[in-house]
Design a protein around this motif. Sequence first.
Motif, PDB file in Angstrom:
ATOM      1  N   GLU A 430      -2.299   5.794   5.536  1.00  0.00           N
ATOM      2  CA  GLU A 430      -1.340   6.880   5.743  1.00  0.00           C
ATOM      3  C   GLU A 430       0.083   6.317   5.812  1.00  0.00           C
ATOM      4  OE1 GLU A 430      -0.675  10.233   9.089  1.00  0.00           O
ATOM      5  OE2 GLU A 430      -2.755   9.610   8.762  1.00  0.00           O
ATOM      6  N   LEU A 431       0.211   5.252   6.572  1.00  0.00           N
ATOM      7  CA  LEU A 431       1.518   4.625   6.755  1.00  0.00           C
ATOM      8  C   LEU A 431       2.084   4.118   5.415  1.00  0.00           C
ATOM      9  CD1 LEU A 431       3.682   3.476   8.723  1.00  0.00           C
ATOM     10  CD2 LEU A 431       2.288   1.408   8.867  1.00  0.00           C
ATOM     11  N   ASN A 432       1.258   3.435   4.650  1.00  0.00           N
ATOM     12  CA  ASN A 432       1.737   2.847   3.400  1.00  0.00           C
ATOM     13  C   ASN A 432       2.018   3.907   2.338  1.00  0.00           C
ATOM     14  OD1 ASN A 432       1.805  -0.328   3.269  1.00  0.00           O
ATOM     15  ND2 ASN A 432       0.157   0.251   4.656  1.00  0.00           N
ATOM     16  N   GLU A 433       1.251   4.980   2.389  1.00  0.00           N
ATOM     17  CA  GLU A 433       1.509   6.053   1.434  1.00  0.00           C
ATOM     18  C   GLU A 433       2.879   6.685   1.719  1.00  0.00           C
ATOM     19  OE1 GLU A 433      -1.812   8.631   0.925  1.00  0.00           O
ATOM     20  OE2 GLU A 433      -0.788   9.828  -0.618  1.00  0.00           O
ATOM     21  N   LYS A 434       3.137   6.924   2.984  1.00  0.00           N
ATOM     22  CA  LYS A 434       4.446   7.474   3.393  1.00  0.00           C
ATOM     23  C   LYS A 434       5.566   6.514   3.004  1.00  0.00           C
ATOM     24  CE  LYS A 434       3.923  10.579   7.317  1.00  0.00           C
ATOM     25  NZ  LYS A 434       3.153  10.257   8.529  1.00  0.00           N
ATOM     26  N   LEU A 435       5.312   5.246   3.289  1.00  0.00           N
ATOM     27  CA  LEU A 435       6.313   4.218   2.978  1.00  0.00           C
ATOM     28  C   LEU A 435       6.661   4.245   1.491  1.00  0.00           C
ATOM     29  CD1 LEU A 435       5.929   0.518   4.215  1.00  0.00           C
ATOM     30  CD2 LEU A 435       7.066   1.119   2.099  1.00  0.00           C
ATOM     31  N   MET A 436       5.632   4.315   0.664  1.00  0.00           N
ATOM     32  CA  MET A 436       5.863   4.321  -0.784  1.00  0.00           C
ATOM     33  C   MET A 436       6.674   5.550  -1.205  1.00  0.00           C
ATOM     34  SD  MET A 436       3.169   4.514  -3.937  1.00  0.00           S
ATOM     35  CE  MET A 436       2.973   6.293  -3.795  1.00  0.00           C
TER      36      MET A 436
END
Length: 488
Positions: A430-436
Amino acid sequence: MELNQRKTPMHMTPDEFRKLGHHLVDELAMYLDALPDLPITQGKTVEQIREALGQKGLPGDGSGFEEMWRGLVQKLVDNSLHNGHPRFLGYIMGSPSPLGALGDLLAAMINPNMGGWNLTPIASEIEVQTVKWLAELIGYPTDCGGLLVSGGAMANYTAFLAARRQQNTESIRRSGMRGIDQELTVYCSEGTHTWVQKACDLFGHGTNSIRWIPTDENQRVIASDLEARIKGDKEKGMKPFLVIGTAGTVSTGGIDPLDELADICDKYDLWFHVDGAYGAPAACVPELKDMFSGMERADSIALDPHKWLYAPIEAGCVLVRSPQHLLNAYSYRPPYYHFDEESGINYYEYGFQNSRGFRALKVWLNLQKAGLKGYQEMILQDVRLAEKLAAIIREEPELELKSQNLSIVNFRFVPDPEKYGKFNDEALNELNEKLMSQAQAGGKAYFTNAFINGQFLLRTCIVNFRTDSGDIRAVADIVLEKGRTLIE
Ligand SMILES: *Cc1c(COP(=O)(O)O)cnc(C)c1O
């Protein structure tokens, strides 16, 4: 109606052309100048883009050249994603060479229709030479057949049907898939690009005919599993016909053990196709060549000049061991075409298209400008930059390196466990998707993702002759900064 000395809205005097053309070239030179400082994308919504375009119906009255041209370049610049930007590292999209863009202009002006040789005398010969040069570049026999197509997927489709024709000549041509009594099966790794599903679906095989063979952690197919599956299917009465190896998978850049696949294809008399849409050009680099060992044994290869050869879209290329394989699959000779077979190659007989554009020119120009040495250098530099990024990631405690093959790096942001506790995969995804998404919308760096073993990974792919080590550092810093902000 006076039809003598007609003057139509399409008419442009040489003087008008010169003026408009010079103006356009000036504006594009300014674009090139500004490119490194432009936002890669402004992340606008569909509504905003439609508004910028204006929603009017088909104009009843035409307009003047200058009037319609005014502001157009700026509008495109402001509302596009700039894949030529030095920090565009998303998907697999080559940075387009300005030389190639000029080539496209020239090609459109001469406008050869690349279906028949006598419609295109020198243009066809340029395509013949381009195909040979591409074969030479990647170490494939230069007496092969081949042609330029729209892209990698199309190159793969073109080879797929050549393979099928080879296995089963007349009955499918006449009776379709009802004409055969054994199911034709296709073998490829789980990392294979989605074109194979489209091919099996649309060419009447059905996606159930695909045997997805497991891979190792770098998405390299496990050859013993492949052979076992082929054997098993033969025992069950099926007819394996095609093995697809990938030279550079989309997600990880992994290269299948091509020599082993070629051995299996020899043993079972199967067509060996290599999808090198991303990676094949890297075979020209002496330092990287060994990884591609066996590619030269392929019956067909797909490659994609609009990726790692930096041609503007569209430019794909399919190579087959013998031109005859393409003729077998694609040639019909209607009575209304009087193309002399003696004169030269009539490309309409070698692939899907009838009328064809002069895609070869921009590829030919790029190959000439850089030469073999230039490409060896540019491609190796892209790979070295990927290695540099991998090294930075290894050193940053909040970044976790997952893979680096060729010029593709997969990694993710992992918050400092001392401060934030341990995150499970779900939370990290979830975190990395948001980051991207935030990084993409920010416009300062553009990377995309891979999804491997349930993990959402940040993925950069450098097929970009404009990227340098400063850009690589900046991308890592942007990931760190966005990650830290998100977690706060
Ligand atoms: C990009 C790619 C394709 C599709 O190529 P297009 O040019 O997008 O049609 C197919 N296979 C691989 C391995 C690719 O990297």
